[in-house]
Design an enzyme around this catalytic site. Structure first.
Site, PDB file in Angstrom:
ATOM      1  N   TYR A 146      31.286 -48.067 -15.969  1.00  0.00           N
ATOM      2  CA  TYR A 146      31.372 -48.263 -14.531  1.00  0.00           C
ATOM      3  C   TYR A 146      31.461 -49.733 -14.156  1.00  0.00           C
ATOM      4  O   TYR A 146      31.828 -50.071 -13.039  1.00  0.00           O
ATOM      5  CB  TYR A 146      30.169 -47.608 -13.812  1.00  0.00           C
ATOM      6  CG  TYR A 146      30.148 -46.100 -13.924  1.00  0.00           C
ATOM      7  CD1 TYR A 146      30.747 -45.457 -14.988  1.00  0.00           C
ATOM      8  CD2 TYR A 146      29.533 -45.314 -12.962  1.00  0.00           C
ATOM      9  CE1 TYR A 146      30.743 -44.073 -15.102  1.00  0.00           C
ATOM     10  CE2 TYR A 146      29.514 -43.928 -13.065  1.00  0.00           C
ATOM     11  CZ  TYR A 146      30.121 -43.316 -14.139  1.00  0.00           C
ATOM     12  OH  TYR A 146      30.112 -41.960 -14.246  1.00  0.00           O
ATOM     13  N   LYS A 195      27.157 -40.669 -28.072  1.00  0.00           N
ATOM     14  CA  LYS A 195      28.333 -40.085 -28.731  1.00  0.00           C
ATOM     15  C   LYS A 195      28.592 -40.926 -29.971  1.00  0.00           C
ATOM     16  O   LYS A 195      29.656 -41.529 -30.157  1.00  0.00           O
ATOM     17  CB  LYS A 195      29.525 -40.077 -27.758  1.00  0.00           C
ATOM     18  CG  LYS A 195      30.739 -39.322 -28.244  1.00  0.00           C
ATOM     19  CD  LYS A 195      30.554 -37.807 -28.303  1.00  0.00           C
ATOM     20  CE  LYS A 195      31.768 -37.147 -28.931  1.00  0.00           C
ATOM     21  NZ  LYS A 195      31.550 -35.706 -29.205  1.00  0.00           N
ATOM     22  N   ASP A 227      27.731 -33.974 -26.010  1.00  0.00           N
ATOM     23  CA  ASP A 227      28.309 -32.640 -25.798  1.00  0.00           C
ATOM     24  C   ASP A 227      27.277 -31.562 -26.128  1.00  0.00           C
ATOM     25  O   ASP A 227      27.153 -30.555 -25.423  1.00  0.00           O
ATOM     26  CB  ASP A 227      29.618 -32.458 -26.589  1.00  0.00           C
ATOM     27  CG  ASP A 227      29.549 -32.996 -28.014  1.00  0.00           C
ATOM     28  OD1 ASP A 227      28.518 -33.592 -28.397  1.00  0.00           O
ATOM     29  OD2 ASP A 227      30.535 -32.817 -28.746  1.00  0.00           O
ATOM     30  N   ASP A 251      25.313 -39.989 -15.493  1.00  0.00           N
ATOM     31  CA  ASP A 251      25.900 -39.519 -14.236  1.00  0.00           C
ATOM     32  C   ASP A 251      26.201 -38.022 -14.359  1.00  0.00           C
ATOM     33  O   ASP A 251      25.832 -37.220 -13.490  1.00  0.00           O
ATOM     34  CB  ASP A 251      27.185 -40.322 -13.964  1.00  0.00           C
ATOM     35  CG  ASP A 251      27.794 -40.010 -12.615  1.00  0.00           C
ATOM     36  OD1 ASP A 251      27.074 -39.506 -11.733  1.00  0.00           O
ATOM     37  OD2 ASP A 251      28.999 -40.283 -12.435  1.00  0.00           O
TER      38      ASP A 251
END
Ligand code: IPM
Ligand code: MG
Length: 360
Positions: A146, A195, A227, A251
């Site tokens: 972001y 991840k 995930d 988020d």
């Protein structure tokens, strides 16, 4: 005690829900002998309409000179509002990202728990809900995708967009320390989400988490791929205590976690830096479709105000009183439309605020 509170009412339902939070805070002041001095600050669409930009430097200064910021919500309907015809850095959301960065609010705490009184609203099966769940999502808020460099270019007639994801070990360490500190006061378990099977930033994240964890032998920790975490949240939410993660994963997962509780209108949040200062806002958005209709649920904002009392002002007793008043109103059967069920008493935004204030 006297405290300065900057209030960002914002857009959509923001003005209505912050009004109710102030009603509750005013009651706290009367009951406990405090004085809160409020200053209204424009941000998001409300600021664009007046100043042409979603956040002015003066607004940042006002926020900085306050003891805390209480916020409603910002943004409008992305397909119909003229705000979204503006360049991206002039849209309402850019104001929110800017204030987070300007105030160094790197630690975002988003509690997601199942209210006993609202169990029926939970979309999960009873065997999955089990004894309920109560987790704290700790989202890194001022780094990652972001805030990375981004641009859109055209190469050989082909448009190409680039966003960059960067984390320094310092950025990872400070949110990790916060997460372990918070876990220590809860059920002493941190699930760090990344991840790491793909991203370098995640591999560094894991290393730093392990370094910090060494200082907290009393807190259990684990790593989980994002995930898998998305799946575990709907399969077995009771396993989580503190979820620690980077900006974008946080988020997404915090929206998922709040929806799983069935009562997104109930969930508060705090964005903190390394002082006592914080920005407090509900976890939900500005719901422009129901704005101004006196139907929005003000409880998430009222509970965010309670977090402000607790974290920024060290007013634990007062925060407990607000939380207890919310529970009592729910036990008495009062509901706004979003959490309404058969046999309960439907009330509007303003009445919900008054009911809660009256019980303090
Ligand atoms: C949130 C919101 C913001 C974010 C948007 C409005 C920029 O979705 O607070 O979760 O992505 O951080
Ligand atoms: Mg979000």
């Amino acid at each position: 005690m006297e405290k300065k509170v900057a209030v960002i009412a914002g857009d959509g339902i923001g003005p209505e829900i912050t009004r109710e939070a102030r009603k509750v805070l005013d009651k706290v002041c009367r009951k406990y002998g405090h004085t809160f001095i409020y200053t209204d600050v424009l941000m998001g669409g409300a600021s664009i309409d007046v100043h042409g930009v979603p956040l002015t430097d003066e607004a940042i200064e006002t926020a900085k000179s306050s003891d805390a910021v209480l916020m409603g919500s910002i943004g409008g309907n992305t397909s119909t509002s003229p705000w979204y015809q503006l360049p991206p850095d002039r849209r309402p959301e850019a104001g929110l990202l800017k204030i987070r960065k300007a105030l160094n609010l790197f630690a975002n705490l988003r509690p997601a728990y199942l209210y006993e009184e609202l169990k029926d609203a939970c979309p999960l099966r009873p065997d999955i809900i089990g004894d309920g769940f109560d987790m704290m999502i700790m989202r890194e808020l001022t780094g990652g995708l972001y805030f990375g460099e981004r641009r859109t270019v055209t190469e050989n007639g082909m448009r190409k967009a680039i966003d960059t994801l960067t984390y320094s070990e310092e950025e990872i360490r400070r949110i990790t320390v916060r997460a372990f500190d918070v876990a220590r006061k809860r059920r002493k378990k941190v699930t760090s989400v990344d991840k790491a099977n793909v991203l370098d930033s995640s591999r560094l994240w894991r290393q730093v988490v392990e370094e910090v964890a060494a200082d907290y032998p009393d807190v259990a920790y684990e790593h989980m791929l994002v995930d898998n975490c998305a799946m575990q949240l709907v399969m077995n939410p009771g396993q989580f205590d503190v979820i620690l993660t980077e900006n974008m994963f946080g988020d997404i997962l915090s929206d998922e976690a709040s929806m799983v509780t069935g009562s997104i209108g109930m969930l508060s949040s705090a964005s903190l830096n390394d002082t006592k200062f914080g920005l407090y806002e509900p976890s939900h958005g500005s719901a422009p479709d129901i704005a101004g209709k006196d139907v929005a649920n003000p409880i998430a904002t009222i509970l965010s105000a309670a977090m402000m009392l607790r974290f920024s002002f060290d007013m634990d007793e007062e925060a407990d009183a607000v939380e207890a008043a919310v529970k009592q109103v729910l036990r008495e059967g009062y509901r706004t439309q979003d959490i309404m069920s058969e046999g309960k008493k439907l009330v509007g935004t303003a009445q919900m605020g008054s009911l809660i204030a009256d019980r303090i």
